[in-house]
Design an enzyme around this catalytic site. Structure first.
Site, PDB file in Angstrom:
ATOM      1  CB  SER A 114      -0.911   0.007   1.214  1.00  0.00           C
ATOM      2  OG  SER A 114      -0.190   0.507   2.314  1.00  0.00           O
ATOM      3  CE  LYS A 115      -3.075   5.953  -2.057  1.00  0.00           C
ATOM      4  NZ  LYS A 115      -3.823   6.388  -3.197  1.00  0.00           N
ATOM      5  NE  ARG A 116      -3.563   5.088   3.686  1.00  0.00           N
ATOM      6  CZ  ARG A 116      -3.572   6.189   2.949  1.00  0.00           C
ATOM      7  NH1 ARG A 116      -2.543   7.008   2.952  1.00  0.00           N
ATOM      8  NH2 ARG A 116      -4.619   6.495   2.231  1.00  0.00           N
TER       9      ARG A 116
END
Ligand code: GLU
Length: 503
Positions: free
Chosen positions: A254-256
């Site tokens: 995930s881009k987090r």
């Protein structure tokens, strides 16, 4: 007669193109080409609010950059078009009508309030939240009366009340899912637009797709799709659900946690051939185990049965190592020079910077110190400079909100970026001038820089997002961070002031 192999990738044009899309595209491409077939690019833009033409173009450009070509798609001619779902609304509506006429689907007039209450009570009773069939047995008269009275409705899929759905997945073998676990899926929304499930099945069938190769997150949707094929009296395609890419901590990529935008890798100066090579190693090894291979070598030897199901780890440091090997082993020095020029040391990119740099330079040697951050993957921060006059907890909050707000930008340009900062300052009760030094530091690692909003526009969403995250990581390494509880309450506060987050 053997059926021609036709695969497809069906990205939704919402946001910047994800490495997961490239991963699926590579395996669909390889499967089609190995079997002398075709790959279709279909744009699934049924979510009108979140889809954008910018995102569609970005997806196409980034796949082309990686060297993945499709045979049919919105930018190509083909006899199964149109290839953009928003242009197929009538086709989808016609198919919804066929289901209604045959009693395989039904209108549902339940209000969102009722659905919310139903969900809450099911969750409280530890049941799987699903529609309870409240509108399933409305009579024809009741339905017409409601429609005439102007009540809003959606169309839902009828699901068998008993038994299981069985299907074969090429990699997983027989999959069985109880119909009881499957929701009465909405097929058409109240605005007349189809949902993903209806449009996806109808289009796969009408586009003669023989093999659906997609991520494992769709396994639980497959029964609904198989049921639609049955209701329409069509033969379903072969299904393969590939494992999803994971972060090094095994959570879903995930881009987090990691850069996940294809553009990030492009902007940060990775070679597309190294990226493709790395994606080809995700859950897969070539028959001769070689580590360095081109897309053609991958395709020629591709055998889907060699896929392993364990979640492949997408590890940035391994990708960097591979990219370094490409630079040293696969390219001549002359080629490296050409590739660096093509990357950012070219007049097109420098031209974007010059209007903003011109007022701030005396001679050319001022140019690099002033604009170097636009060529860097990450700037280096120093604590005192980063924080300036703002207290660290406030800085974290502002950076976090800024990260969430920038996600909402559909068209990445200076004005839209400016509005985000303006509203951030307003809602957090700051003068915009007093929060800018913090963001100058986050973006450029410097207090003197180009005008901030222009710099962010040039930097692009992927590198900007990473810098915000790096600044948070940096602050946390210096002892200031948000606990899980703080983050939860910040999210709550954020929703009340700014609305829901988009992901
Ligand atoms: N539009 C879906 C997506 O964005 C496609 C899923 C599928 O391949 O069926 O992932």
């Amino acid at each position: 007669m053997t059926i021609p192999v036709r695969t497809r990738i069906a990205p939704s044009p919402t946001g910047s193109p994800h490495v997961g899309t490239a991963y699926m595209a590579l395996f669909n491409y390889a499967y089609a080409k190995k079997n002398k077939g075709d790959m279709v690019l279909r744009i699934e833009d049924t979510d009108q609010k979140r889809s954008s033409i910018d995102s569609e173009n970005a997806i196409m450009n980034s796949l082309k950059w990686l060297g993945i070509e499709w045979d049919e798609g919105p930018d190509k001619t083909g006899k199964f078009g149109p290839y953009r779902q928003s242009e197929r609304k009538e086709i989808h509506a016609r198919h919804v009508q066929i289901l209604l006429d045959n009693g395989f689907a039904y209108p549902c007039f339940c209000s969102s309030q009722r659905l919310k209450e139903l969900r809450t009570s099911q969750i409280a009773n530890k049941e799987t939240p699903r529609y309870d069939g409240h509108c399933l047995n409305l009579t024809k008269e009741e339905i017409s009366q409601k429609i005439e009275a102007g009540e809003k409705y959606v169309i839902r899929l009828k699901i068998p009340t008993e038994g299981k759905c069985c299907f074969t997945d090429k990699l997983r073998g027989k999959v069985e899912i109880d119909w009881k676990q499957i929701d009465h899926q909405v097929l058409q929304k109240s605005d007349g637009f189809p949902t993903y499930h209806l449009a996806n099945v109808v289009d796969d069938h009408l586009m003669n797709i023989s093999h659906v190769i997609r991520g494992e997150e769709w396994i639980s949707s497959t029964p609904k799709h198989i049921l639609l094929y049955q209701y329409f009296g069509w033969e379903p395609p072969s299904y393969t659900h590939l494992p999803l890419l994971r972060n090094p901590d095994k959570s879903k990529l995930s881009k987090r946690k990691n850069p996940t935008g294809i553009n990030y890798f492009r902007e940060a100066g990775f070679l597309p051939e190294a990226m493709i090579n790395y994606l080809g190693m995700m859950g897969y090894t070539l028959p001769d185990q070689r580590e360095i291979f081109s897309i053609d070598e991958f395709t020629q030897t591709f055998d889907i049965h060699r896929m392993s199901l364990g979640g492949p780890i997408f590890d940035l440091s391994k990708l960097k190592w591979l990219n370094g090997r490409y630079l040293r082993e696969k390219l001549s020095e002359k080629e490296v020079v050409a590739r660096i020029i093509e990357w950012k040391i070219n007049s097109k990119f420098i031209q974007k910077i010059i209007p903003h740099a011109l007022q701030r330079i005396e001679n050319f040697s001022d140019f690099i110190p002033l604009t170097g951050f636009l060529f860097e993957e990450n700037p280096t921060f120093s604590h005192s400079q980063l924080i300036g006059k703002i207290n660290p907890d406030e800085a974290i909050k502002l950076i976090k909100i800024c990260e969430w707000e920038l996600e909402k930008i559909q068209e990445w340009n200076r004005n839209n970026i400016f509005f985000i900062f303006q509203s951030l300052a307003e809602k957090e009760d700051y003068k915009i001038k007093s929060i800018l030094p913090l963001f100058f530091q986050v973006i450029s690692g410097n207090s003197v820089s180009l005008p901030l909003f222009d710099a962010i526009e040039i930097l692009g969403p992927d590198l900007t997002r990473l810098r915000l995250r790096k600044a948070l990581e940096y602050l946390s390494s210096q002892g200031s961070s948000l606990s899980k509880k703080d983050l939860k309450s910040l999210e709550k506060e954020y929703r009340s002031k700014y609305g829901n987050r988009v992901d």
